[in-house]
Every structure is written in structure tokens, then in C-alpha cells.
Design an enzyme around this catalytic site. Structure first.
Site, PDB file in Angstrom:
ATOM      1  N   MET A  30       0.751  -1.244   0.019  1.00 42.87           N
ATOM      2  CA  MET A  30       0.031  -0.009  -0.075  1.00 42.87           C
ATOM      3  C   MET A  30       0.934   1.248   0.004  1.00 42.87           C
ATOM      4  O   MET A  30       0.480   2.370   0.590  1.00 42.87           O
ATOM      5  CB  MET A  30      -0.960  -0.074   1.335  1.00 42.87           C
ATOM      6  N   HIS A  37       9.332  -3.852   3.389  1.00 37.94           N
ATOM      7  CA  HIS A  37       9.092  -3.961   1.764  1.00 37.94           C
ATOM      8  C   HIS A  37      10.092  -4.520   1.031  1.00 37.94           C
ATOM      9  O   HIS A  37      10.146  -5.198  -0.002  1.00 37.94           O
ATOM     10  CB  HIS A  37       8.215  -2.773   1.142  1.00 37.94           C
ATOM     11  N   GLN A 148       5.773 -11.756   7.109  1.00 37.47           N
ATOM     12  CA  GLN A 148       5.090 -12.455   8.110  1.00 37.47           C
ATOM     13  C   GLN A 148       4.712 -11.746   9.340  1.00 37.47           C
ATOM     14  O   GLN A 148       3.705 -12.246  10.039  1.00 37.47           O
ATOM     15  CB  GLN A 148       6.284 -13.650   8.623  1.00 37.47           C
ATOM     16  N   LYS A 149       4.961 -10.368   9.370  1.00 38.36           N
ATOM     17  CA  LYS A 149       4.477  -9.472  10.346  1.00 38.36           C
ATOM     18  C   LYS A 149       2.771  -9.523   9.956  1.00 38.36           C
ATOM     19  O   LYS A 149       2.205  -9.841  11.271  1.00 38.36           O
ATOM     20  CB  LYS A 149       4.802  -8.026  10.074  1.00 38.36           C
ATOM     21  N   ASP A 150       2.211  -9.832   9.046  1.00 40.37           N
ATOM     22  CA  ASP A 150       0.966  -9.966   8.923  1.00 40.37           C
ATOM     23  C   ASP A 150       0.615 -11.429   8.643  1.00 40.37           C
ATOM     24  O   ASP A 150      -0.110 -11.965   7.504  1.00 40.37           O
ATOM     25  CB  ASP A 150       0.344  -9.191   7.684  1.00 40.37           C
ATOM     26  N   MET A 184       8.813  -3.256  11.564  1.00 40.82           N
ATOM     27  CA  MET A 184       8.585  -2.167  10.603  1.00 40.82           C
ATOM     28  C   MET A 184       7.197  -2.182  10.195  1.00 40.82           C
ATOM     29  O   MET A 184       6.606  -3.465   9.944  1.00 40.82           O
ATOM     30  CB  MET A 184       9.547  -2.392   9.416  1.00 40.82           C
ATOM     31  N   SER A 185       6.631  -1.025  10.161  1.00 37.94           N
ATOM     32  CA  SER A 185       5.373  -0.995   9.749  1.00 37.94           C
ATOM     33  C   SER A 185       5.124   0.508   9.248  1.00 37.94           C
ATOM     34  O   SER A 185       5.489   1.474   9.899  1.00 37.94           O
ATOM     35  CB  SER A 185       4.338  -1.341  10.803  1.00 37.94           C
ATOM     36  N   SER A 186       4.224   0.848   7.979  1.00 37.05           N
ATOM     37  CA  SER A 186       4.007   2.065   7.740  1.00 37.05           C
ATOM     38  C   SER A 186       3.374   2.936   8.763  1.00 37.05           C
ATOM     39  O   SER A 186       3.504   4.051   8.996  1.00 37.05           O
ATOM     40  CB  SER A 186       3.126   2.207   6.485  1.00 37.05           C
ATOM     41  N   ARG A 187       2.500   2.305   9.592  1.00 38.80           N
ATOM     42  CA  ARG A 187       1.978   3.054  10.705  1.00 38.80           C
ATOM     43  C   ARG A 187       2.531   3.409  11.737  1.00 38.80           C
ATOM     44  O   ARG A 187       2.034   4.158  12.693  1.00 38.80           O
ATOM     45  CB  ARG A 187       0.863   2.079  11.336  1.00 38.80           C
TER      46      ARG A 187
END
Ligand code: PAF
Length: 279
Positions: A30, A37, A148-150, A184-187
Site C-alpha cells: 500500500m 517491503h 510474516q508480520k501480517d 517495521m510498519s508504515s503505521r
């Protein structure tokens, strides 16, 4: 690198690559790309002739009170990252081309979507499987790469791929963490300085669970209780769920044995973060 906005152009690009017997790797995102990523893009680059990164903030996977309108984006930065990492094409369709007027078809995986994140985000996975199946139809990949985070998302997508006979290998890549352990996350960019510190409690609670299991603890409830205590000791945290579940069907384990998934979702301030560990 090509930037492709329409379904027709995307399909033509992939048809040509397939005619030339090239393997296509898709990294669905996204946008607002980070090291997580990047690890998927690099792996796709090693394993495929052509790498396509899709950048699309998919409205159907956001609930009514979620962060769709303020989801971070920076296309120029994403584009530079893709060029620097030898991506062959970015697919960034418009909302109109993905969900044209009168759109009414959805893909739903029934059971795996009911637990964990599916409890507090009941329509989320239906949006994810719908867009991922559309992205498969547009980009025609041989392999698709997910983090794998999701973890639940990867299980749901594998199930959909199997059930709908997609000839796509689903590759799951390890969680990439900041040096201090934050996944790591965009959020993460929503967190202020204090919340950023509090957010470390997610990975610390997973470490604690692993230590307890390594010491021989087999009762999931005891582990959950210790994790809750630790997380609640941090400022601005609110637990959505902490679960110790079967790695395949995602149902709660009543005893720790074999491989399990420890998964959690915690609000830090207003930001909902997820993390997990396979033990
Ligand atoms: O994991 C994500 O970023 C999204 O859920 C995905 C797979 C790109 C679908 O919109």
C-alpha cells in the site's frame, strides 16, 4: 522502470513477460515503502526475472473508523526506492479502475478470517483477499511476496490461492525489525516519541513469552497473563488481543506443544500495531 496505471496496460506487460518465458514476482504493497517491503523486493529480485511492485491503498480493507483517509503516502520516495532496487514496473491503479461503478464481487475466506485481527476488523480480510485476487489477475505473477508480520494475512491468502486454484507461489518473508525490536510498519509513523518508546513493549512481550516457553511453561493462559501484565505496565497501551494459536488453523491452543504462533494487536495511543512470533 515502467509506471503502470491501467489494468489493460498491466495485463499486456505481464502477458509479454510470460510470452518471453520470464518469471514474474509480485510484491503487493500500500506504498510508503520501508525496510520490510524492501526485503520482499530484494527476495523477489533474486528469485524472479521481472519484479512488479503494486502500490494501492485498498479502500475495501479499511473499516469505517479506520485510517484510510490519513494512510501515509509518498509516491516519489516509493518510486526512487523501486528504481534503486531494480523493480521493473510499479502498478498503481486508480480507485475507479479497481472498483468501477457498480462493483459487486468480493472474495471471502470463511474461517481463517474470524479469529485474531478478524474479530476487531470483521470486513478487513474480505477486502484483502478481493484486492489480492484482482492484483493476481492484473499482474499474472508466478510468485507473490508477503511479510510474516501480517501472519494471518499470509494464511488467508495461501488459503484463497489454494481454494481458487491460483497458480501462484505465496512466499512469506521474515519480519524486519528496527534495531530496538519494533516491527517495521508504515503505521509506525503515527507514533509520537513517547508512544514509539511504549511500542517496544510488543516485541518485549513476545520475547518474554518465548523465554517462558523455553523454560518449560506449557500453559498458554499463564503466558498470556504475563504478557498482559508487561504490556499494561507501559503508558498509552490498550490490548486488542494476545493469542497463542495453531499455526495452520489459527485457533487457540490449550497446551503449548509443537509449533505455535504468538500473535498480538495493541493500541499505542490511537495507533493499532500488530506483531507475532513463531515458536
Ligand atoms: O499488506 C498489505 O500491505 C496489504 O494488505 C496488501 C496485501 C497490499 C493488500 O492491500
Amino acid at each position: 522502470m515502467q509506471i503502470i496505471n491501467t489494468v489493460e496496460e498491466m495485463q499486456k506487460f505481464s502477458d509479454l513477460a510470460r510470452e518471453e518465458k520470464k518469471t514474474i514476482g509480485l510484491v503487493p504493497t500500500m506504498g510508503y515503502l520501508h525496510e520490510g517491503h524492501l526485503s520482499l523486493i530484494k527476495r523477489a529480485g533474486k528469485e524472479c526475472d521481472i519484479v512488479i511492485v503494486s502500490i494501492y491503498v485498498n479502500p475495501t480493507q479499511f473499516g469505517p473508523n479506520e485510517d484510510l483517509s490519513k494512510y501515509p503516502h509518498d509516491f516519489q520516495r516509493d518510486k526512487t526506492i523501486c528504481i534503486e532496487n531494480n523493480v521493473n514496473a510499479i502498478f498503481c491503479p486508480t480507485d475507479d479502475s479497481m472498483y468501477q461503478q457498480g462493483y459487486q464481487t468480493f472474495v471471502n475466506v470463511e474461517n481463517l478470517t474470524k479469529s485474531l485481527c478478524g474479530k476487531s476488523r470483521p470486513t478487513h480480510f474480505k477486502g484483502v483477499t478481493t484486492i489480492v485476487s484482482k492484483l493476481f489477475n492484473c499482474t499474472k505473477p508466478h510468485k507473490a511476496y508477503f511479510g510474516q508480520k501480517d501472519y494471518q494475512q499470509t494464511r488467508v491468502i495461501k488459503q484463497m490461492t489454494r481454494d481458487l486454484n491460483y497458480n501462484v507461489d505465496i512466499i512469506v518473508c521474515p519480519i524486519i525489525r528496527e534495531k530496538d525490536g519494533l516491527a517495521m510498519s508504515s503505521r509506525n509513523r503515527y507514533l509520537n516519541e513517547e508512544e514509539r518508546k511504549s511500542a517496544l513493549v510488543l516485541s518485549r512481550s513476545l520475547d518474554l513469552a518465548k523465554k517462558l516457553i523455553d523454560k518449560g511453561e506449557t500453559n498458554p493462559e499463564k503466558i498470556q497473563r504475563e504478557m498482559v501484565k508487561l504490556i499494561e505496565s507501559e503508558n498509552s497501551t490498550r490490548i486488542d488481543y494476545i493469542e497463542l494459536v495453531d499455526v495452520d488453523n489459527l485457533t487457540p491452543k490449550d497446551r503449548i506443544e509443537g509449533k505455535i504462533l504468538i500473535a498480538l494487536a495493541v493500541f499505542v495511543g490511537k495507533t493499532r500495531l500488530i506483531d507475532n512470533l513463531l515458536v
